[in-house]
Write a protein that holds these residues in place. Structure first.
Motif, short mmCIF file in Angstrom:
data_model
loop_
_atom_site.label_atom_id
_atom_site.label_comp_id
_atom_site.label_asym_id
_atom_site.label_seq_id
_atom_site.Cartn_x
_atom_site.Cartn_y
_atom_site.Cartn_z
N VAL A 41 38.18 39.83 -10.23
CA VAL A 41 37.36 38.87 -10.98
C VAL A 41 36.94 39.44 -12.33
N LEU A 42 36.51 40.69 -12.35
CA LEU A 42 36.06 41.30 -13.60
C LEU A 42 37.19 41.39 -14.62
N ALA A 43 38.39 41.74 -14.16
CA ALA A 43 39.53 41.81 -15.07
C ALA A 43 39.97 40.42 -15.52
N LEU A 44 40.01 39.48 -14.56
CA LEU A 44 40.45 38.13 -14.87
C LEU A 44 39.51 37.45 -15.86
N GLN A 45 38.23 37.73 -15.77
CA GLN A 45 37.25 37.11 -16.66
C GLN A 45 37.65 37.28 -18.12
N ASN A 46 38.08 38.47 -18.49
CA ASN A 46 38.45 38.72 -19.88
C ASN A 46 39.81 38.15 -20.23
N GLU A 47 40.69 37.98 -19.25
CA GLU A 47 42.00 37.39 -19.53
C GLU A 47 41.89 35.90 -19.83
N ILE A 48 41.01 35.20 -19.12
CA ILE A 48 40.97 33.73 -19.23
C ILE A 48 39.83 33.21 -20.11
N ARG A 49 39.00 34.12 -20.60
CA ARG A 49 37.85 33.71 -21.42
C ARG A 49 38.23 32.80 -22.59
N PRO A 50 39.32 33.08 -23.33
CA PRO A 50 39.64 32.23 -24.48
C PRO A 50 40.04 30.80 -24.13
N TYR A 51 40.27 30.51 -22.84
CA TYR A 51 40.79 29.20 -22.45
C TYR A 51 39.73 28.30 -21.83
N GLY A 52 38.46 28.68 -21.98
CA GLY A 52 37.38 27.84 -21.48
C GLY A 52 37.21 27.86 -19.97
N ILE A 53 37.80 28.87 -19.31
CA ILE A 53 37.73 29.00 -17.85
C ILE A 53 36.80 30.16 -17.52
N THR A 54 35.92 29.97 -16.57
CA THR A 54 35.02 31.04 -16.17
C THR A 54 35.25 31.39 -14.70
N VAL A 55 34.94 32.63 -14.34
CA VAL A 55 35.17 33.10 -12.98
C VAL A 55 34.04 34.03 -12.57
#
Length: 266
Positions: A154-168
């Motif tokens: 989750v911590l790694a994914l958060q930074n990968e998807i941040r620019p696309y308006g998706i939160t985790v």
């Protein structure tokens, strides 16, 4: 579908925390689909049969939801189970199966949902981890490893998807009074040096779980978190476990691990 309603997907939604989360999301006005192997959805929730460890089944289920609704706004990845026993005595097939469901099952569903969320530039993903992910429990080693991996994911994914308006985010439940306790795959390591310690440890775990938070309360918390567009990436459930999470950061690791050992490894 109505533009006013969010579409939510809950894995492992036929029982326990997942079932209560799905129900709570319907009460908040969401259109809810639960993915599980058992066709036993709560009232008002749509069931699609899927084993989250089977990538093809997951992809087909997600595509069916998109076909029906046109979007997925929320994913709650909850499907999982636990094994117990000494690491030395645990068969490789059992430890691999633990990771296959708890970790790679989560990954299968997230990878299936992300392209649709990315296309719409919005979405919310909540993964069910555990307090055991930040304070690993002896004789629940592989369960703890799977939940720690979810927190890292989750911590790694958060930074990968941040620019696309998706939160985790990941939620960290403690003891919950659900069928999880009875469903645990137990190996008491009979006729080994570990056997008595494993039995004592599992007895403590099960007593705490049976006296734990109700799944309804946990499900309501998770649903509320899923409706929010943002939050801290790791969220413990309940005051006592929030305190435990804070202490795990403040105490030296040697001390916190010693305390856990005194409780679960005597």
């Amino acid at each position: 579908m109505s533009d006013e309603k969010k579409v939510a997907v809950v894995t492992g939604g036929s029982s326990g925390i997942g079932r209560e989360t799905a129900l709570s999301l319907t009460r908040q006005g969401c259109i809810v689909y639960e993915l599980s192997r058992r066709d036993n959805p709560p009232y008002g929730v749509h069931h699609l049969s899927a084993d989250v460890t089977d990538e093809e089944q997951v992809n087909n289920a997600i595509e069916e939801i998109i076909k029906r609704e046109g979007q997925i706004d929320i994913l709650v990845s909850n499907a999982g189970y636990g094994i117990s026993g000494a690491a030395e005595m645990t068969k490789a097939a059992d430890s691999h199966a633990q990771l296959e469901l708890n970790l790679f099952g989560t990954d299968n569903v997230i990878r299936a949902v992300l392209p649709h969320m990315r296309e719409r530039k919005r979405g919310r993903i909540v993964c069910v981890s555990s307090i055991a992910g930040i304070l690993p429990i002896p004789f629940q080693l592989w369960y703890s490893v799977s939940k720690a991996a979810i927190a890292a994911y989750v911590l790694a994914l958060q930074n990968e998807i941040r620019p696309y308006g998706i939160t985790v985010c990941a939620v960290l439940p403690g003891d919950i009074a659900t069928g999880f306790t009875d469903a645990r795959q137990k190996d008491d390591c009979e006729n080994s040096d570990y056997s008595e310690r494993v039995r004592r440890s599992v007895a403590v775990m099960e007593k705490d779980e049976r006296g734990g938070m109700s799944p309804k309360k946990a499900g309501e918390y998770i649903a509320k978190l899923a409706i929010k567009q943002n939050s801290r990436p790791l969220k413990a459930i309940g005051f006592s476990y929030k305190a435990v999470a804070v202490l795990s950061k403040l105490l030296p690791r040697r001390l916190s691990n010693y305390i856990v050992g005194k409780i679960y490894a005597k």
